[in-house]
Each structure stands twice: as C-alpha cells, then as structure tokens.
Write a protein that holds these residues in place. Structure first.
Motif, PDB file in Angstrom:
ATOM      1  N   LEU A 201       0.929  -1.036   0.089  1.00 29.71           N
ATOM      2  CA  LEU A 201       0.057   0.039  -0.036  1.00 29.71           C
ATOM      3  C   LEU A 201       0.965   1.328  -0.005  1.00 29.71           C
ATOM      4  N   LEU A 202       0.235   2.174  -0.620  1.00 30.25           N
ATOM      5  CA  LEU A 202       1.210   3.531  -0.630  1.00 30.25           C
ATOM      6  C   LEU A 202       0.602   4.370   0.528  1.00 30.25           C
ATOM      7  N   ARG A 203      -0.427   4.063   0.881  1.00 31.51           N
ATOM      8  CA  ARG A 203      -0.868   4.908   2.211  1.00 31.51           C
ATOM      9  C   ARG A 203      -1.834   3.895   2.851  1.00 31.51           C
ATOM     10  N   HIS A 204      -1.834   4.395   4.237  1.00 27.47           N
ATOM     11  CA  HIS A 204      -2.687   3.601   5.292  1.00 27.47           C
ATOM     12  C   HIS A 204      -4.007   4.410   5.691  1.00 27.47           C
TER      13      HIS A 204
ATOM     14  N   ASN B 128      -7.939   5.998  11.268  1.00 27.92           N
ATOM     15  CA  ASN B 128      -7.247   6.652  10.370  1.00 27.92           C
ATOM     16  C   ASN B 128      -5.733   5.625  10.272  1.00 27.92           C
ATOM     17  N   GLU B 129      -5.446   5.049  11.624  1.00 29.31           N
ATOM     18  CA  GLU B 129      -4.081   4.554  11.525  1.00 29.31           C
ATOM     19  C   GLU B 129      -3.785   3.123  10.985  1.00 29.31           C
TER      20      GLU B 129
ATOM     21  N   ARG C  72      -0.434  -4.855   5.480  1.00 31.25           N
ATOM     22  CA  ARG C  72      -1.850  -4.065   6.204  1.00 31.25           C
ATOM     23  C   ARG C  72      -1.579  -3.782   7.603  1.00 31.25           C
TER      24      ARG C  72
ATOM     25  N   ASP D 216      -5.555  -0.343   8.588  1.00 29.99           N
ATOM     26  CA  ASP D 216      -6.172  -0.746   7.159  1.00 29.99           C
ATOM     27  C   ASP D 216      -7.201  -1.665   7.597  1.00 29.99           C
TER      28      ASP D 216
END
Length: 279
Positions: free
Chosen positions: A19-22, A141-142, A55, A144
C-alpha cells in the motif's frame, strides 16, 4: 481454472502489492453467538496474514475471556487499561490502550474479565449501542483493517460491534449444530441494519474445522445453499497446528507458514483484498 470444495471455479487470488498509504480502516466484526467455531482463531490468523501483506491491523478483543489478547502474547491481567476502559472512561485516549504485539503491523486492544461487567453497565448508558463506534472512530485512520473479535452471545456487546462495523464475517464450524444458530444471528444483523447501521454488510461466511468426511461435506453444502456466493472459497481445515500456534502466542501464518492451514488463512486474506473488502 481451479475449483473450491464446492466445485465453484475461481481465479486464484494473487499476492497483493504494498500500500502507498494507510487508512481509514475497514472495520470487520467476527461474529457468531455459538462458541467454539473459530472466531478468535480466525481473527488472529486473518489479521496475521494481512499484516504480512503490509496491512496495518488492529484486533479489538471484545470477549471477556480475553482469548485474542492471550493468543497474541499479552498478559491481560497485567495491563492497566483495556477495551473496558475505552468504553466507560472517555478521558482515556484509545491510543494509550492499544498494545503493540511482537509482530509487525499487528496491534491489539486487549480485554479481560472486567469486560463481563460491561453488558450490565451499558444498559443505562446514553447511546449505548454506539459507544464502541465512538472509540474506534479515533483509531480508524491509523489502520487498514480493524477486526472485532466478538463474544459468543447476541447481547449489547455484540450489538455494539455490529453498530461499529462496516461488515461481518461469520465463522461457521463444519458440524450440524453450528448451523442452528446462524439464522438467529442473521436476524440480529438485520435488526441492526434496519434500526442503527443501514450500511452493515455480511462480507462472508467462513467455514472452519473442516475435515474430509461425509458429515462435513453435507454441512458445507447446506451452508452454501443458505449463503451462496457469500461463502469464502477457502475453507479452514481442522488442525492440531492451530492450538500449537495459540500456545506459542503467534498467528499460524508466522508460527508455521508452510502449513496447510496457514496457506488457507492467507488465501482468505487475499480474497478479502481481491474483493475490495480490505485495501
């Protein structure tokens, strides 16, 4: 093209890329009011497999027995704050309750016997069905994926989990008696959908404790007749390695990565990603 144990053809699910962002996390309730069907085992091992795919996973132990907590090597009785604290003490930051495990990308919000009092205390709380949702909103938000390991009942704790969740995975053991309570669970899910959480989905039914026998195969067929394509392609075999991994306080995907059951849990996690349930 490969087929599963029900004879359904499917494309094998590829290993996912990084993943590029979580975040924000997809919240999954692991739910069945019957005990001993593999809720905790599946919570730990699906999260373990997903964490190895990069993840970020949080398990919320929502069972007063605290099996998921112990199963990841945390001494719940030595922990000052647990999920019970998060429910009833809003001044405590949920981030301070989360415990990091020995495994990368895998955290847990622990529970112990204190949680058994929550069912009674929730009765008098304002917005009692939505308290867990408020706690997880601060953590979402922290991560997946957040997996809520529910207790074997349909009480207020389970209603809180269903209210907080985006979807439900229902583990069902491949035995006749395990089938009997699923209809009652579906009624509870439908009530939560109609009254509190209209976006709640049933992500799938995960058949556990399967062995090659006429009884297990008949139960598998009955489960498919009831749930059709909601049944995961991968079926979890009955295995002595699973209790061994529990004693070692590690997901089987880490404890015995080449074992058949570890491969089955990795397949489930890849199916979750391929179906877009988990990023």
């Amino acid at each position: 093209m490969p087929t599963d144990l029900l004879g359904r053809e499917y494309e094998t699910f590829p290993a996912p890329g990084p993943l590029l962002r979580h975040g924000p996390a997809r919240i999954i309730a692991m739910c069945n009011q019957k005990g001993g069907v593999g809720k905790t085992t599946s919570s730990i091992n699906i999260a373990g497999a997903l964490s190895q795919y990069g993840r970020r996973c949080l398990i919320v132990d929502f069972d007063p027995q605290g099996a998921a907590t112990v199963g990841l090597g945390i001494n719940a009785n030595a922990v000052e704050n647990t999920v019970y604290t998060a429910l009833f003490n809003p001044s405590v930051d949920p981030h301070d309750i989360v415990q990091h495990t020995d495994f990368e990308n895998l955290d847990i919000m622990p529970a112990n016997i204190d949680l058994s009092a929550a069912e009674v205390q929730l009765v008098t709380e304002v917005g009692r069905e939505q308290i867990l949702a408020g706690v997880l909103r601060k953590l979402r938000n922290e991560y997946d994926v957040i997996i809520i390991d529910c207790q074997p009942s349909l009480g207020l704790l389970t209603v809180n989990a269903l209210t907080a969740a985006d979807g439900v995975i229902i583990p069902v053991a491949a035995e006749f008696f395990a089938l009997r309570g699923v209809a009652l669970l579906m009624q509870s899910i439908e009530k939560v959908q109609s009254r509190i959480n209209p976006d709640l989905q049933v992500y799938g039914v995960l058949v556990t404790m399967f062995m090659r026998s006429l009884h297990c195969e008949e139960v598998l067929q009955r489960i498919y007749e009831a749930f059709q394509d909601k049944v995961f392609h991968s079926v979890i075999s009955r295995s002595i390695k699973l209790p061994d991994a529990t004693v070692a306080a590690a997901p089987i995907t880490i404890y015995a990565p080449n074992h058949k059951t570890a491969k089955e849990y990795r397949e489930v996690s890849r199916e979750l990603i391929a179906r877009g349930i988990v990023a």
